[in-house]
Design a protein around this motif. Structure first.
Motif, PDB file in Angstrom:
ATOM      1  N   GLY A   1      27.072  48.481  42.764  1.00  0.00           N
ATOM      2  CA  GLY A   1      27.752  47.223  42.524  1.00  0.00           C
ATOM      3  C   GLY A   1      27.411  46.235  43.611  1.00  0.00           C
ATOM      4  N   CYS A   2      27.610  44.948  43.314  1.00  0.00           N
ATOM      5  CA  CYS A   2      27.317  43.891  44.276  1.00  0.00           C
ATOM      6  C   CYS A   2      28.500  42.941  44.389  1.00  0.00           C
ATOM      7  CB  CYS A   2      26.063  43.109  43.843  1.00  0.00           C
ATOM      8  SG  CYS A   2      25.367  42.063  45.155  1.00  0.00           S
ATOM      9  N   SER A   3      28.676  42.354  45.561  1.00  0.00           N
ATOM     10  CA  SER A   3      29.770  41.437  45.854  1.00  0.00           C
ATOM     11  C   SER A   3      31.086  42.221  45.813  1.00  0.00           C
ATOM     12  CB  SER A   3      29.765  40.259  44.874  1.00  0.00           C
ATOM     13  OG  SER A   3      30.677  39.271  45.290  1.00  0.00           O
ATOM     14  N   ASN A   4      31.996  41.868  44.907  1.00  0.00           N
ATOM     15  CA  ASN A   4      33.197  42.688  44.787  1.00  0.00           C
ATOM     16  C   ASN A   4      32.830  44.106  44.366  1.00  0.00           C
ATOM     17  OD1 ASN A   4      36.069  43.119  44.769  1.00  0.00           O
ATOM     18  ND2 ASN A   4      35.935  43.153  42.543  1.00  0.00           N
ATOM     19  N   GLY A   5      31.744  44.242  43.587  1.00  0.00           N
ATOM     20  CA  GLY A   5      31.261  45.569  43.254  1.00  0.00           C
ATOM     21  C   GLY A   5      30.764  46.322  44.475  1.00  0.00           C
ATOM     22  N   GLY A   6      30.188  45.608  45.443  1.00  0.00           N
ATOM     23  CA  GLY A   6      29.787  46.231  46.695  1.00  0.00           C
ATOM     24  C   GLY A   6      30.984  46.652  47.520  1.00  0.00           C
ATOM     25  N   ARG A   7      32.047  45.840  47.475  1.00  0.00           N
ATOM     26  CA  ARG A   7      33.304  46.239  48.122  1.00  0.00           C
ATOM     27  C   ARG A   7      33.839  47.507  47.482  1.00  0.00           C
ATOM     28  NH1 ARG A   7      38.513  46.305  46.901  1.00  0.00           N
ATOM     29  NH2 ARG A   7      38.083  45.409  44.854  1.00  0.00           N
ATOM     30  N   GLN A   8      33.828  47.556  46.154  1.00  0.00           N
ATOM     31  CA  GLN A   8      34.282  48.748  45.454  1.00  0.00           C
ATOM     32  C   GLN A   8      33.461  49.968  45.875  1.00  0.00           C
ATOM     33  OE1 GLN A   8      33.757  47.521  41.385  1.00  0.00           O
ATOM     34  NE2 GLN A   8      35.043  45.703  41.674  1.00  0.00           N
ATOM     35  N   ALA A   9      32.157  49.759  46.067  1.00  0.00           N
ATOM     36  CA  ALA A   9      31.278  50.861  46.464  1.00  0.00           C
ATOM     37  C   ALA A   9      31.725  51.482  47.780  1.00  0.00           C
ATOM     38  CB  ALA A   9      29.839  50.355  46.569  1.00  0.00           C
ATOM     39  N   LEU A  10      31.995  50.648  48.774  1.00  0.00           N
ATOM     40  CA  LEU A  10      32.416  51.176  50.067  1.00  0.00           C
ATOM     41  C   LEU A  10      33.849  51.689  50.025  1.00  0.00           C
ATOM     42  CD1 LEU A  10      30.710  48.681  52.547  1.00  0.00           C
ATOM     43  CD2 LEU A  10      29.937  50.935  51.795  1.00  0.00           C
ATOM     44  N   MET A  11      34.677  51.119  49.150  1.00  0.00           N
ATOM     45  CA  MET A  11      36.017  51.680  48.952  1.00  0.00           C
ATOM     46  C   MET A  11      35.916  53.128  48.469  1.00  0.00           C
ATOM     47  SD  MET A  11      38.460  49.339  49.569  1.00  0.00           S
ATOM     48  CE  MET A  11      39.930  49.357  48.560  1.00  0.00           C
ATOM     49  N   MET A  12      34.950  53.394  47.579  1.00  0.00           N
ATOM     50  CA  MET A  12      34.786  54.749  47.059  1.00  0.00           C
ATOM     51  C   MET A  12      34.380  55.707  48.174  1.00  0.00           C
ATOM     52  SD  MET A  12      35.596  54.554  43.868  1.00  0.00           S
ATOM     53  CE  MET A  12      36.806  53.340  44.441  1.00  0.00           C
ATOM     54  N   ALA A  13      33.402  55.315  48.982  1.00  0.00           N
ATOM     55  CA  ALA A  13      32.921  56.196  50.056  1.00  0.00           C
ATOM     56  C   ALA A  13      34.026  56.497  51.055  1.00  0.00           C
ATOM     57  CB  ALA A  13      31.732  55.555  50.759  1.00  0.00           C
ATOM     58  N   GLN A  14      34.865  55.518  51.344  1.00  0.00           N
ATOM     59  CA  GLN A  14      35.884  55.681  52.374  1.00  0.00           C
ATOM     60  C   GLN A  14      37.146  56.372  51.852  1.00  0.00           C
ATOM     61  OE1 GLN A  14      36.580  51.838  54.259  1.00  0.00           O
ATOM     62  NE2 GLN A  14      34.387  51.420  54.298  1.00  0.00           N
ATOM     63  N   ASN A  15      37.539  56.059  50.614  1.00  0.00           N
ATOM     64  CA  ASN A  15      38.815  56.547  50.101  1.00  0.00           C
ATOM     65  C   ASN A  15      38.691  57.747  49.171  1.00  0.00           C
ATOM     66  OD1 ASN A  15      40.989  54.419  50.987  1.00  0.00           O
ATOM     67  ND2 ASN A  15      39.216  53.223  50.339  1.00  0.00           N
ATOM     68  N   TYR A  16      37.569  57.849  48.464  1.00  0.00           N
ATOM     69  CA  TYR A  16      37.370  58.944  47.512  1.00  0.00           C
ATOM     70  C   TYR A  16      35.997  59.568  47.742  1.00  0.00           C
ATOM     71  CZ  TYR A  16      41.112  56.229  45.308  1.00  0.00           C
ATOM     72  OH  TYR A  16      42.263  55.535  45.065  1.00  0.00           O
ATOM     73  N   PRO A  17      35.776  60.169  48.903  1.00  0.00           N
ATOM     74  CA  PRO A  17      34.430  60.634  49.255  1.00  0.00           C
ATOM     75  C   PRO A  17      33.910  61.749  48.366  1.00  0.00           C
ATOM     76  CG  PRO A  17      36.047  61.443  50.838  1.00  0.00           C
ATOM     77  CD  PRO A  17      36.754  60.444  49.981  1.00  0.00           C
ATOM     78  N   GLU A  18      34.791  62.386  47.593  1.00  0.00           N
ATOM     79  CA  GLU A  18      34.363  63.490  46.736  1.00  0.00           C
ATOM     80  C   GLU A  18      33.760  63.023  45.412  1.00  0.00           C
ATOM     81  OE1 GLU A  18      38.467  62.381  45.331  1.00  0.00           O
ATOM     82  OE2 GLU A  18      37.409  62.472  47.244  1.00  0.00           O
TER      83      GLU A  18
END
Length: 459
Positions: free
Chosen positions: A102-119
């Motif tokens: 994802g890009c922009s807000n999608g890029g934010r979502q991407a890092l949210m996934m890595a940090q909050n739902y790493p599995e």
């Protein structure tokens, strides 16, 4: 949360991979084009409306805090979990490799996934991520107030022609630093240009008021007492500044609705919002559900997760220094967990730019084992401007023949995850209407940068 999962028609047509697609802005609809391409490429593909229907308007945020939490944090977890279950039920075997882009807000979502739902994901492409989201919101309002200081959707403080003229002068001053005069600045942070040289005391291109506008954009969000709160636009990006982005996105309305519970009609963010006290209130309220600033990716890294992060140097919507700052934070985090003194706050309080640079030099190699950042010269927000940006990952998709690990971010990520081969460069491209590349150039993992030597004109 409305979502769709698209599956290949047969087990033979499934690669064993799944990809979930982030959405920019406020989302509000399923990204059908991305799902269609993915399923044709053999993925199980999923996307959602992030918990609400609608386009770029903030009306859905008034009195609906749970929808904001779905949009900010929870939607992709629910959708990904369901998509994996559906794939396993349909094909009789679990997903082998899961990806997010994802890009922009999608890029934010991407890092949210890595940090909050790493599995959830094995590989993530984060394009121009707005992961410091509360700061980013206040920056967008800063740009709106600076570039269109009057009424909403009012006339710009500096005309597009003058912004273009300044960009041309900046490029002329800094273009050749990478060894090739090609209309692109490879590293704007190393560019030196005095904006006063084009003001009343210089060649007269700008008025004094216009010079002040440029200085405010370069300076970044600044409090009423002169304290910088967030980074600003980079030299060379002037022609790409978006004077109406704040109004078009309704970001002031988002703050009035979710932070203060006030209908937008009763809140004039240009005159009522300040960049000191209000700034802190916005950060406190929005950070838990919208921000992804944490450099603690240990759980993601330890299960073999990989991140490819891409950002355009000319991006004035999500300033590129946010991505560079995140890379430095990752390096600092690795270093801090190697020192015997665990008084992190004391150490961090004594940091200087020189120390940060030294730590990144020493520990950046460890970060690049799981995270690689690619900065795209002369590229705007999620693509656009004059640079080469067709690399996928939320940036423009290249034609089918160029979706390979050499020229496509998602393909490079898959090779890294599945074969252990990290991308040492990605060749970014521009294409004509017939899908023929008009120009290509390599981009290297930060802080490395490509320099032209004249020995390989194809690169």
């Amino acid at each position: 949360i409305k979502f769709e999962v698209w599956l290949p028609q047969t087990a033979a047509g499934w690669s064993g991979r799944m990809k979930v697609n982030g959405t920019g802005g406020y989302a509000g609809s399923v990204p059908y084009a991305r799902l269609g391409q993915d399923v044709g490429d053999g993925f199980v593909s999923a996307g959602s409306n992030m918990g609400h229907d609608g386009g770029e308007a903030a009306s859905w945020t008034l009195g609906r805090p749970e929808k904001v939490k779905d949009w900010g944090l929870r939607a992709h977890y629910s959708v990904t979990t369901a998509a994996k279950a559906l794939a396993a039920a349909r094909f009789g075997s679990p997903v082998q490799h899961s990806y997010f882009e994802g890009c922009s807000n999608g890029g934010r979502q991407a890092l949210m996934m890595a940090q909050n739902y790493p599995e959830l994901f094995d590989g993530i492409v984060a394009g121009a991520p707005s992961n410091f989201y509360p700061d980013l919101l206040m920056w967008l309002l800063w740009t709106g107030k600076t570039m269109t200081p009057g009424v909403p959707f009012g006339p710009p403080a500096v005309s597009p022609a003058k912004r273009q003229a300044v960009t041309q002068k900046v490029v002329a001053a800094c273009d050749a630093a990478d060894g090739l005069v090609d209309g692109q600045i490879t590293n704007p942070r190393a560019c030196r240009f005095d904006i006063d040289s084009v003001g009343p005391s210089g060649d007269g291109t700008l008025t004094a008021a216009e010079v002040s506008t440029f200085k405010a954009m370069y300076a970044g969000t600044t409090s009423e007492s002169g304290v910088q709160r967030y980074t600003g636009a980079r030299l060379g990006s002037e022609a790409d500044w978006s004077p109406l982005f704040a109004d078009n996105g309704g970001y002031g309305n988002f703050i009035s609705h979710y932070v203060y519970g006030i209908p937008a009609a009763n809140f004039n963010w240009r005159t009522q919002l300040n960049y000191s006290g209000d700034y802190d209130v916005v950060k406190q309220k929005l950070t838990p559900v919208t921000a992804a600033p944490s450099p603690d990716l240990r759980a993601f890294r330890e299960r073999g997760g990989k991140i490819v992060q891409v950002h355009g140097w000319n991006d004035s919507v999500v300033p590129p220094d946010g991505s560079i700052g995140y890379f430095h934070a990752l390096a600092l985090f690795e270093w801090l967990h190697s020192v015997p003194d665990t008084s992190f706050d004391t150490i961090v309080g004594r940091l200087t730019p020189k120390v940060v640079a030294a730590v990144s030099q020493e520990w950046g190699g460890r970060v690049r084992q799981f995270h690689r950042l690619f900065m795209l010269p002369a590229v705007g927000h999620c693509g656009g401007s004059t640079g080469q940006s067709s690399i996928g990952g939320g940036m423009p998709e290249p034609p089918d023949a160029y979706r390979n690990p050499q020229t496509h971010a998602v393909s490079a990520l898959m090779k890294w995850v599945e074969e252990g081969v990290a991308p040492e460069k990605i060749v970014a491209s521009s294409f004509n209407a017939q899908g023929v590349p008009t120009r290509q150039r390599p981009v290297c993992p930060y802080p490395a940068e490509a320099r032209y030597t004249g020995r390989d004109r194809k690169s």
